[in-house]
Design a protein around this motif. Structure first.
Motif, short mmCIF file in Angstrom:
data_model
loop_
_atom_site.label_atom_id
_atom_site.label_comp_id
_atom_site.label_asym_id
_atom_site.label_seq_id
_atom_site.Cartn_x
_atom_site.Cartn_y
_atom_site.Cartn_z
N ASN A 175 0.84 -1.19 0.00
CA ASN A 175 0.00 0.00 0.00
C ASN A 175 0.88 1.24 0.00
OD1 ASN A 175 -2.32 -1.58 0.14
ND2 ASN A 175 -2.24 -1.67 2.38
N TYR A 176 0.64 2.11 -0.97
CA TYR A 176 1.44 3.33 -1.11
C TYR A 176 0.70 4.48 -0.45
CZ TYR A 176 4.81 6.41 -3.34
OH TYR A 176 5.81 7.31 -3.58
N ARG A 177 1.25 4.99 0.64
CA ARG A 177 0.61 6.06 1.40
C ARG A 177 1.46 7.34 1.31
NH1 ARG A 177 0.20 3.49 7.15
NH2 ARG A 177 2.36 3.06 6.56
N TYR A 178 0.75 8.47 1.20
CA TYR A 178 1.45 9.76 1.12
C TYR A 178 1.71 10.35 2.50
CZ TYR A 178 0.56 9.69 -3.88
OH TYR A 178 0.54 9.35 -5.20
N THR A 179 1.50 9.58 3.55
CA THR A 179 1.80 10.03 4.91
C THR A 179 3.06 9.37 5.46
OG1 THR A 179 0.31 8.33 5.80
CG2 THR A 179 -0.63 10.52 5.39
#
Length: 291
Positions: A175-179
């Motif tokens: 999962n690619y998260r921007y946080t």
């Protein structure tokens, strides 16, 4: 027109993304041109999947581990002096998953001894998994492996299933998260650069206000003086051109007089300009045009 074409292109891309390349009516390379099933050569050195159980006593007799004195059989499938956390984390029955990504049915699985590589006499590419399971089960002396051994992620321990083939599915897409910390650092660096540029622009604007005002004032003064100088040259030129024709009979004397009056006029205009060199050059060109 362009919008309609873009809409059609978007629909086409959506349809392509949903299309698959599965064979619907036949298995690839299974039959020859005459409809006969293809005969394949033997396939050697085939790697067998690990057999996973809940207790080592449930392993097939040929796969039950036996370690030397002072060593223990660890979750990585080998004997070690000590089963450290690092070794235990290499459990092949977990299929490289941990935490919430590891199914609850697989948490207590441990491996038996590894099955040696096998040779398959007739290997069918359209049914390769069953060929490998049958050959590996025969090598390990597992009776009716298709019913007593399940498959990881499909059929777990229970009822008649006493073991599981560790045929690990493809690893899940991360999962690619921007946080994440990486993106936080990117935001911080770019935000600092944007703030620096904004502060510099504001400072530059205030610092150059006085310079711009002084420059505009000098430019207006120079234009006024230049206009007055040009006016004086025009007056001198008009007066010279309006003299009686009798005075122009003597060409040499007339040219000298006109040249003298024009130079005097240009000199008077240039004396009123802030830049004498530029004014004299411009007025001299105007004088030559008039003459």
């Amino acid at each position: 027109m362009i919008r309609r074409q873009l809409t059609r292109a978007g629909i086409g891309l959506a349809l392509l993304s949903a299309a698959t390349a599965d064979q619907l009516w036949h298995d690839a390379n299974r039959y020859d041109a005459h409809g006969n099933e293809c005969v394949y050569r033997e396939k050697t050195d085939v790697v067998c999947s690990q057999v996973c159980v809940a207790k080592l006593s449930s392993c097939p007799p040929s796969l039950r581990p036996s370690c030397p004195d002072g060593q223990s059989f660890c979750a990585d499938g080998d004997c070690h002096d000590e089963c450290t956390e690092e070794i235990q984390a290499q459990n092949p029955c977990h299929c490289s998953r941990s935490g919430g990504k590891l199914p609850s049915e697989a948490q207590d699985l441990i491996p038996c001894l590894a099955i040696p590589n096998v040779t398959i006499q007739q290997f069918h590419t359209w049914d390769s998994q069953n060929d490998i399971r049958n050959a590996c089960g025969a090598e390990a002396n597992i009776t009716d492996q298709s019913k007593t051994v399940g498959v990881w992620g499909k059929s777990w321990l229970g009822d008649d299933i006493a073991a599981v083939w560790a045929e690990c599915p493809a690893a899940p897409t991360p999962n690619y998260r921007y946080t994440e910390s990486y993106w936080i650092a990117v935001y911080a660096v770019n935000g600092a650069l944007a703030l620096y540029i904004f502060v510099w622009s504001v400072y530059k604007g205030f610092a150059e206000q006085s310079v711009r005002a002084a420059t505009l004032g000098k430019a207006g003064s120079a234009r006024g003086k230049l206009a007055s100088s040009m006016g004086s040259v025009d007056a001198d030129a008009d007066s010279s051109l309006n003299k009686p024709s009798a005075e122009k009979l003597t060409v040499n004397s007339g040219e000298k007089a006109l040249s003298s009056s024009s130079v005097d006029g240009s000199t008077d205009g240039a004396s009123n300009s802030s830049d004498a060199l530029i004014e004299v050059t411009r007025l001299s060109g105007y004088r030559n045009h008039v003459l």
